[in-house]
Design a protein around this motif. Structure first.
Motif: not given
Ligand code: FES
Length: 106
Positions: A2, A20-21, A89, A91-93
């Motif tokens: 990301t 991610d994560g 965290k 994440n793709p969003s």
């Protein structure tokens, strides 16, 4: 991965590919972003990973809750859009997220 853009304390932007994560703090430290001190290593007990989530992202990321909210009381110049980098965290969003580091952490 990301894309996250960090605005460093000196105003210079640095775009990184964050896994991610991982946390925003991890992404910044791994990529040599200035202004993310992270003295406690992500244990939510130092507030030196304090950062500001730029508009229009704050609604999606925040607000801080629980331990993070309590620790932000110790952050210098905390604002409405303050978060602790170790508690957010990736994440793709969040692709395209812009994070500003406080000048006090420069
Ligand atoms: Fe210490 Fe986030 S790294 S509170």
């Amino acid at each position: 991965m990301t894309k996250i853009t960090f605005i460093q304390p000196d105003g210079a932007e640095k775009q990184v590919e964050a896994a991610d994560g991982h946390s925003l703090m991890d992404a910044a430290v791994r990529n040599g972003v200035k202004g993310m001190e992270a003295e406690c290593g992500g244990a939510c007990s130092c507030a030196t990973c304090h950062c500001y989530i730029e508009e229009p992202w704050f609604e999606q990321v925040g607000p801080a809750e629980g331990d993070e909210e309590g620790m932000l009381e110790f952050a210098f110049e905390a604002k409405q859009n303050s978060m602790l980098g170790c508690q957010v965290k990736v994440n793709p969003s969040l692709d395209g997220l812009v994070v500003r580091l406080p000048t006090s952490q420069g």
